[in-house]
Design an enzyme around this catalytic site. Structure first.
Site, PDB file in Angstrom:
ATOM      1  N   ASN A  13      -8.943  -0.877 -61.512  1.00  0.00           N
ATOM      2  CA  ASN A  13      -8.649   0.549 -61.343  1.00  0.00           C
ATOM      3  C   ASN A  13      -8.411   1.128 -62.732  1.00  0.00           C
ATOM      4  OD1 ASN A  13      -7.598   3.059 -60.797  1.00  0.00           O
ATOM      5  ND2 ASN A  13      -5.703   2.309 -59.859  1.00  0.00           N
ATOM      6  N   LYS A  15      -7.819   4.155 -63.560  1.00  0.00           N
ATOM      7  CA  LYS A  15      -6.894   5.303 -63.595  1.00  0.00           C
ATOM      8  C   LYS A  15      -7.512   6.413 -64.474  1.00  0.00           C
ATOM      9  CE  LYS A  15      -3.213   2.091 -62.629  1.00  0.00           C
ATOM     10  NZ  LYS A  15      -1.792   1.766 -62.686  1.00  0.00           N
ATOM     11  N   HIS A 101      -2.926   5.000 -53.459  1.00  0.00           N
ATOM     12  CA  HIS A 101      -2.391   4.310 -54.636  1.00  0.00           C
ATOM     13  C   HIS A 101      -0.980   4.835 -54.917  1.00  0.00           C
ATOM     14  CE1 HIS A 101      -1.689   3.139 -58.781  1.00  0.00           C
ATOM     15  NE2 HIS A 101      -2.518   2.143 -58.533  1.00  0.00           N
ATOM     16  N   GLU A 103       0.493   5.788 -57.460  1.00  0.00           N
ATOM     17  CA  GLU A 103       0.574   6.987 -58.309  1.00  0.00           C
ATOM     18  C   GLU A 103       0.207   8.237 -57.506  1.00  0.00           C
ATOM     19  OE1 GLU A 103      -1.843   5.298 -61.401  1.00  0.00           O
ATOM     20  OE2 GLU A 103      -0.229   3.847 -61.699  1.00  0.00           O
ATOM     21  N   GLU A 173       0.685  -3.455 -53.828  1.00  0.00           N
ATOM     22  CA  GLU A 173       1.071  -3.189 -55.217  1.00  0.00           C
ATOM     23  C   GLU A 173       2.535  -2.758 -55.251  1.00  0.00           C
ATOM     24  OE1 GLU A 173      -2.718  -2.278 -57.710  1.00  0.00           O
ATOM     25  OE2 GLU A 173      -1.893  -0.407 -56.948  1.00  0.00           O
ATOM     26  N   GLY A 179       2.177  -1.444 -64.240  1.00  0.00           N
ATOM     27  CA  GLY A 179       2.232  -0.947 -65.619  1.00  0.00           C
ATOM     28  C   GLY A 179       3.512  -1.294 -66.334  1.00  0.00           C
ATOM     29  N   SER A 215       0.485  -5.468 -62.896  1.00  0.00           N
ATOM     30  CA  SER A 215       0.551  -6.267 -64.130  1.00  0.00           C
ATOM     31  C   SER A 215      -0.211  -7.586 -64.029  1.00  0.00           C
ATOM     32  CB  SER A 215       2.009  -6.497 -64.536  1.00  0.00           C
ATOM     33  OG  SER A 215       2.622  -5.253 -64.841  1.00  0.00           O
TER      34      SER A 215
HETATM   35  P1  13P Z   1      -1.369  -2.491 -63.960  1.00  0.00           P
HETATM   36  O1  13P Z   1      -2.271  -3.713 -63.771  1.00  0.00           O
HETATM   37  O2  13P Z   1      -1.643  -1.743 -65.202  1.00  0.00           O
HETATM   38  O3  13P Z   1       0.064  -2.852 -63.728  1.00  0.00           O
HETATM   39  O4  13P Z   1      -1.769  -1.475 -62.760  1.00  0.00           O
HETATM   40  C1  13P Z   1      -1.808  -1.926 -61.460  1.00  0.00           C
HETATM   41  C2  13P Z   1      -2.412  -0.881 -60.599  1.00  0.00           C
HETATM   42  O5  13P Z   1      -1.810   0.140 -60.341  1.00  0.00           O
HETATM   43  C3  13P Z   1      -3.790  -1.107 -60.109  1.00  0.00           C
HETATM   44  O6  13P Z   1      -4.138  -0.168 -59.146  1.00  0.00           O
END
Ligand code: 13P
Length: 255
Positions: A13, A15, A101, A103, A173, A179, A215
């Site tokens: 992803n 983002k 997601h 976010e 997740e 992150g 992560s």
């Molecule tokens: P990270 O791997 O940067 O922690 O992000 C995970 C994520 O949100 C994947 O959709």
């Protein structure tokens, strides 16, 4: 189509990173990395930015890598400035879309009902939804892990009534691991994935692939992919670099 849970699914992803030119540069380098050392046993999938969907979908890499949108609007078209419909994502070459997601839920305020509406839009347009679920640190500390995952998953089950298990996926997740460099332990991931399977079982549903996200890096991907009930990984930051995404993609291969 591969039956669920037989081949791991390794998804990236991106983002809000990489426009079309940077996406093409990534695809060239990733294709070269796969050519040098094929990642044999995993299905691969990328979720680029909306503006880079076409660049990835037109790259020869799509013979090996699926392409998905990061979110879609519930409506097929209309006066929704700035939004992307599922139909438009299909037109750009997407075959998957993320829904819910963390976010989208926590930064853009999408509710469980909003996520279900987006899943419905995916199915209407012929996209495979990857439904993201996960608890915040506060929810985990208060002992609400099961309640949160059950609520988020049950919200999307009605639209998925007639959807085969290989035509959608779930990504677990934990919000506290996204992150942050904090990864759920294999035991945490196993517990959550088994819980999600149990919820599906309670509703008499076949189990789609359930990915872990948060992560994931080249050095922990092998352990996570080897964990019971973990059928793949959804990678954020480490999917932006072709070499590290290639390393994660190959982490489930026998050595
Ligand atoms: P990270 O791997 O940067 O922690 O992000 C995970 C994520 O949100 C994947 O959709």
């Amino acid at each position: 189509m591969t039956p669920p849970a037989t081949r791991p699914l390794v998804a990236g992803n991106w983002k809000m990173h990489k426009g079309p030119r940077e996406a093409s540069v990534f695809c060239d380098a990733f294709a070269a990395a796969l050519e040098a050392e094929p990642a044999g046993s995993a299905d691969l999938l990328l979720f680029p930015s909306a503006v880079a969907l076409g660049a990835v979908a037109r790259h020869p890499i799509v013979e090996r890598v699926g392409v998905g949108a990061q979110t879609v609007h519930p409506e097929p078209s209309g006066a929704f400035t700035g939004e992307l419909s599922a139909e438009m994502a299909v037109d750009a070459g997407a075959t998957w879309a993320l829904a819910g997601h963390s976010e989208r839920r926590h930064v853009f305020g999408e509710s469980d009902a909003d996520v279900a509406a987006r899943v419905r839009a995916c199915l209407r347009a012929g996209l495979r939804p990857m439904v993201c679920v996960g608890e915040t640190l506060e929810e985990r500390r208060r002992g609400h892990l099961e309640g949160v995952l059950r609520r988020q998953l049950e919200a999307v089950l009605p639209p998925l009534d007639d959807t085969a298990a290989d035509a959608w996926a779930i990504a677990y997740e934990p919000v506290w691991a996204i992150g942050t460099g904090e990864t759920a332990s294999p035991d945490d991931a196993r517990e959550a994935h088994l819980l999600l399977r149990r919820v599906l079982g309670d509703h008499g549903r076949a189990v789609p692939r359930i990915l872990y996200g948060g992560s994931v890096k080249p050095d922990n991907a092998g352990e996570l992919l080897a964990t019971e009930a973990v059928d793949g990984v959804l990678v954020g930051g480490a999917s932006l670099d072709p070499a590290s995404f290639r390393a994660i993609a190959g982490a489930s291969d026998p050595r």
